[in-house]
Design a protein around this motif. Structure first.
Motif, PDB file in Angstrom:
ATOM      1  N   SER A  44     -67.585 -48.006-107.800  1.00 65.85           N
ATOM      2  CA  SER A  44     -67.199 -47.242-106.609  1.00 65.85           C
ATOM      3  C   SER A  44     -65.696 -47.303-106.392  1.00 65.85           C
ATOM      4  CB  SER A  44     -67.919 -47.788-105.369  1.00 65.85           C
ATOM      5  OG  SER A  44     -67.322 -49.003-104.943  1.00 65.85           O
ATOM      6  N   GLU A  45     -65.234 -46.477-105.465  1.00 56.85           N
ATOM      7  CA  GLU A  45     -63.806 -46.472-105.124  1.00 56.85           C
ATOM      8  C   GLU A  45     -63.360 -47.809-104.554  1.00 56.85           C
ATOM      9  OE1 GLU A  45     -63.590 -43.163-102.473  1.00 56.85           O
ATOM     10  OE2 GLU A  45     -63.524 -41.665-104.088  1.00 56.85           O
ATOM     11  N   ASN A  46     -64.300 -48.589-104.002  1.00 54.21           N
ATOM     12  CA  ASN A  46     -63.986 -49.937-103.486  1.00 54.21           C
ATOM     13  C   ASN A  46     -64.056 -50.997-104.564  1.00 54.21           C
ATOM     14  OD1 ASN A  46     -63.659 -48.968-100.845  1.00 54.21           O
ATOM     15  ND2 ASN A  46     -65.852 -49.180-100.415  1.00 54.21           N
ATOM     16  N   LEU A  47     -64.316 -50.574-105.806  1.00 57.93           N
ATOM     17  CA  LEU A  47     -64.472 -51.444-106.966  1.00 57.93           C
ATOM     18  C   LEU A  47     -65.721 -52.317-106.886  1.00 57.93           C
ATOM     19  CD1 LEU A  47     -60.813 -52.497-107.895  1.00 57.93           C
ATOM     20  CD2 LEU A  47     -62.045 -50.360-108.306  1.00 57.93           C
ATOM     21  N   ASP A  48     -66.722 -51.880-106.118  1.00 61.36           N
ATOM     22  CA  ASP A  48     -68.048 -52.478-106.222  1.00 61.36           C
ATOM     23  C   ASP A  48     -68.724 -51.861-107.442  1.00 61.36           C
ATOM     24  OD1 ASP A  48     -67.829 -54.074-103.905  1.00 61.36           O
ATOM     25  OD2 ASP A  48     -68.363 -52.365-102.632  1.00 61.36           O
ATOM     26  N   VAL A  49     -69.661 -52.596-108.024  1.00 59.20           N
ATOM     27  CA  VAL A  49     -70.193 -52.204-109.325  1.00 59.20           C
ATOM     28  C   VAL A  49     -71.717 -52.319-109.358  1.00 59.20           C
ATOM     29  CG1 VAL A  49     -70.177 -52.779-111.801  1.00 59.20           C
ATOM     30  CG2 VAL A  49     -68.073 -52.963-110.471  1.00 59.20           C
ATOM     31  N   PRO A  97     -73.311 -52.116 -99.918  1.00 57.46           N
ATOM     32  CA  PRO A  97     -73.874 -52.889-101.027  1.00 57.46           C
ATOM     33  C   PRO A  97     -74.094 -54.363-100.715  1.00 57.46           C
ATOM     34  CG  PRO A  97     -71.619 -52.170-101.501  1.00 57.46           C
ATOM     35  CD  PRO A  97     -72.056 -51.434-100.297  1.00 57.46           C
ATOM     36  N   GLN A  98     -73.220 -54.963 -99.915  1.00 58.62           N
ATOM     37  CA  GLN A  98     -73.401 -56.388 -99.610  1.00 58.62           C
ATOM     38  C   GLN A  98     -74.674 -56.616 -98.803  1.00 58.62           C
ATOM     39  OE1 GLN A  98     -71.231 -59.149-100.719  1.00 58.62           O
ATOM     40  NE2 GLN A  98     -73.289 -59.917-100.301  1.00 58.62           N
ATOM     41  N   LEU A  99     -74.946 -55.731 -97.854  1.00 60.84           N
ATOM     42  CA  LEU A  99     -76.163 -55.863 -97.053  1.00 60.84           C
ATOM     43  C   LEU A  99     -77.410 -55.685 -97.915  1.00 60.84           C
ATOM     44  CD1 LEU A  99     -75.254 -53.962 -93.743  1.00 60.84           C
ATOM     45  CD2 LEU A  99     -75.354 -56.431 -94.130  1.00 60.84           C
ATOM     46  N   ILE A 100     -77.391 -54.714 -98.809  1.00 61.14           N
ATOM     47  CA  ILE A 100     -78.528 -54.495 -99.708  1.00 61.14           C
ATOM     48  C   ILE A 100     -78.708 -55.686-100.638  1.00 61.14           C
ATOM     49  CG2 ILE A 100     -79.363 -53.107-101.648  1.00 61.14           C
ATOM     50  CD1 ILE A 100     -79.791 -51.760 -98.998  1.00 61.14           C
ATOM     51  N   ASN A 101     -77.604 -56.186-101.173  1.00 60.87           N
ATOM     52  CA  ASN A 101     -77.668 -57.334-102.075  1.00 60.87           C
ATOM     53  C   ASN A 101     -78.277 -58.543-101.368  1.00 60.87           C
ATOM     54  OD1 ASN A 101     -76.967 -58.399-104.770  1.00 60.87           O
ATOM     55  ND2 ASN A 101     -75.568 -59.722-103.645  1.00 60.87           N
ATOM     56  N   ASP A 102     -77.836 -58.815-100.137  1.00 56.63           N
ATOM     57  CA  ASP A 102     -78.365 -59.953 -99.375  1.00 56.63           C
ATOM     58  C   ASP A 102     -79.851 -59.767 -99.087  1.00 56.63           C
ATOM     59  OD1 ASP A 102     -75.831 -61.049 -99.363  1.00 56.63           O
ATOM     60  OD2 ASP A 102     -75.355 -60.415 -97.308  1.00 56.63           O
ATOM     61  N   ALA A 103     -80.238 -58.546 -98.716  1.00 55.69           N
ATOM     62  CA  ALA A 103     -81.642 -58.270 -98.401  1.00 55.69           C
ATOM     63  C   ALA A 103     -82.526 -58.461 -99.630  1.00 55.69           C
ATOM     64  CB  ALA A 103     -81.789 -56.856 -97.854  1.00 55.69           C
ATOM     65  N   LEU A 104     -82.047 -58.038-100.772  1.00 57.51           N
ATOM     66  CA  LEU A 104     -82.801 -58.203-102.007  1.00 57.51           C
ATOM     67  C   LEU A 104     -82.993 -59.677-102.351  1.00 57.51           C
ATOM     68  CD1 LEU A 104     -81.128 -55.370-104.114  1.00 57.51           C
ATOM     69  CD2 LEU A 104     -83.504 -55.406-103.345  1.00 57.51           C
ATOM     70  N   VAL A 112     -87.341 -62.283-106.524  1.00 58.30           N
ATOM     71  CA  VAL A 112     -86.107 -61.660-107.027  1.00 58.30           C
ATOM     72  C   VAL A 112     -85.215 -62.744-107.619  1.00 58.30           C
ATOM     73  CG1 VAL A 112     -83.964 -60.485-106.382  1.00 58.30           C
ATOM     74  CG2 VAL A 112     -86.167 -59.672-105.478  1.00 58.30           C
ATOM     75  N   VAL A 113     -84.852 -62.569-108.862  1.00 55.97           N
ATOM     76  CA  VAL A 113     -83.978 -63.534-109.542  1.00 55.97           C
ATOM     77  C   VAL A 113     -82.515 -63.158-109.351  1.00 55.97           C
ATOM     78  CG1 VAL A 113     -83.397 -64.600-111.758  1.00 55.97           C
ATOM     79  CG2 VAL A 113     -85.769 -63.986-111.251  1.00 55.97           C
ATOM     80  N   GLU A 114     -82.196 -61.889-109.589  1.00 54.62           N
ATOM     81  CA  GLU A 114     -80.813 -61.418-109.455  1.00 54.62           C
ATOM     82  C   GLU A 114     -80.811 -59.903-109.347  1.00 54.62           C
ATOM     83  OE1 GLU A 114     -77.795 -61.474-108.238  1.00 54.62           O
ATOM     84  OE2 GLU A 114     -77.692 -63.478-109.127  1.00 54.62           O
ATOM     85  N   THR A 115     -79.704 -59.381-108.832  1.00 58.18           N
ATOM     86  CA  THR A 115     -79.552 -57.931-108.714  1.00 58.18           C
ATOM     87  C   THR A 115     -78.356 -57.462-109.543  1.00 58.18           C
ATOM     88  OG1 THR A 115     -77.932 -57.612-106.929  1.00 58.18           O
ATOM     89  CG2 THR A 115     -80.143 -58.328-106.281  1.00 58.18           C
ATOM     90  N   GLY A 116     -78.334 -56.163-109.813  1.00 57.80           N
ATOM     91  CA  GLY A 116     -77.221 -55.583-110.559  1.00 57.80           C
ATOM     92  C   GLY A 116     -76.045 -55.183-109.701  1.00 57.80           C
ATOM     93  N   LEU A 117     -76.059 -55.571-108.429  1.00 56.99           N
ATOM     94  CA  LEU A 117     -74.914 -55.300-107.560  1.00 56.99           C
ATOM     95  C   LEU A 117     -73.855 -56.382-107.741  1.00 56.99           C
ATOM     96  CD1 LEU A 117     -76.595 -54.102-104.237  1.00 56.99           C
ATOM     97  CD2 LEU A 117     -74.961 -52.801-105.618  1.00 56.99           C
ATOM     98  N   PHE A 118     -72.696 -55.983-108.196  1.00 51.98           N
ATOM     99  CA  PHE A 118     -71.546 -56.894-108.333  1.00 51.98           C
ATOM    100  C   PHE A 118     -70.562 -56.495-107.236  1.00 51.98           C
ATOM    101  CE2 PHE A 118     -73.779 -57.685-112.049  1.00 51.98           C
ATOM    102  CZ  PHE A 118     -73.181 -58.641-112.862  1.00 51.98           C
ATOM    103  N   VAL A 119     -70.728 -57.131-106.068  1.00 55.19           N
ATOM    104  CA  VAL A 119     -69.987 -56.727-104.867  1.00 55.19           C
ATOM    105  C   VAL A 119     -68.662 -57.478-104.802  1.00 55.19           C
ATOM    106  CG1 VAL A 119     -70.054 -56.495-102.365  1.00 55.19           C
ATOM    107  CG2 VAL A 119     -72.174 -56.290-103.688  1.00 55.19           C
ATOM    108  N   GLN A 120     -67.567 -56.733-104.867  1.00 57.79           N
ATOM    109  CA  GLN A 120     -66.215 -57.299-104.779  1.00 57.79           C
ATOM    110  C   GLN A 120     -65.988 -58.444-105.767  1.00 57.79           C
ATOM    111  OE1 GLN A 120     -63.512 -55.995-102.606  1.00 57.79           O
ATOM    112  NE2 GLN A 120     -65.042 -54.432-103.124  1.00 57.79           N
TER     113      GLN A 120
END
Length: 227
Positions: free
Chosen positions: A91-96, A187-194, A200-208
């Motif tokens: 993303s433009e915020n460099l989240d991945v 993305p951070q809120l979704i990552n935390d909720a997951l 859930v072992v891990e997510t593909g969200l690489f936030v900041q």
């Protein structure tokens, strides 16, 4: 002659490899763009570059051994200097978003323990907002049906990943549920909720987590974006 997308991926991978210095411990990513970075690193090692590396998947480890890149383990070092890895979306915020190749757990472990994470991608992976690409969520096999139901309650369409007629199994022996959100504005809120869902072992969200993003273009040029 390479197709334009491959040309862009190669340009990004080779540019990222230029940030490596002698004596570094290097994280080797997984996927079609990371492949080109590993190829370039192998060429540098052949020319005398003294480094060690930790691979994020069995496939990348096999490629590193083929190219004579010295591999080490977390038993021998707990801190990497640089990690070069691809992305499904940036993303433009460099989240991945990562995980299309199924190596997200090891990729996140390596990224977390690296002083610098460099994400490499072709220009088409750069988006205003994450979510068009399904988000990979690695889950343990036990109770995956119930885990998937809880994932759906977060507003996504979950799909158990398959490989041919069989369930896809990660290098860690787990399953992946691909979650189509459409857009992920927070993305951070979704990552935390997951992560609050058992199973859930891990997510593909690489936030900041990315320090640099190297974008490759079809004409072979690159652009480096930083936090």
């Amino acid at each position: 002659m390479q197709d334009p997308i491959t040309n862009a991926k190669r340009a990004a991978g080779e540019k990222a490899a230029s940030f490596i210095r002698p004596g570094m411990i290097v994280g080797l990513g997984t996927g079609s763009t990371a492949y080109w970075a590993i190829q370039k690193i192998g060429a540098l090692v052949k020319d005398g570059l003294d480094i060690q590396a930790i691979a994020t998947s069995e496939a990348s480890a096999a490629l590193a051994r083929e190219l004579k890149i010295p591999l080490t383990t977390f038993a021998e070092t707990q801190r990497l200097d640089i990690d070069i890895d691809g992305a499904d979306e940036v993303s433009e915020n460099l989240d991945v978003i990562k995980g299309g190749g199924g190596a997200l757990l090891r990729e996140k472990i390596v990224a977390y323990h690296s002083k610098q994470l460099i994400i490499i991608a072709d220009e088409h992976k750069y988006v205003p907002t994450l979510g068009r690409f399904p988000l990979a969520v690695e889950v343990i096999p036990f109770g995956w049906e119930a885990t998937g139901s809880k994932l759906q309650s977060l507003g996504c369409r979950p799909l158990l990943r398959a490989k041919g007629e069989e369930i896809f199994i990660t290098d860690n022996g787990n399953y992946i549920i691909d979650c189509s959100f459409g857009t992920i504005k927070e993305p951070q809120l979704i990552n935390d909720a997951l992560h609050n869902i058992p199973g859930v072992v891990e997510t593909g969200l690489f936030v900041q987590m990315a320090d640099k993003v190297v974008l490759g273009y079809e004409d072979g040029t690159t652009e480096v974006r930083e936090k």
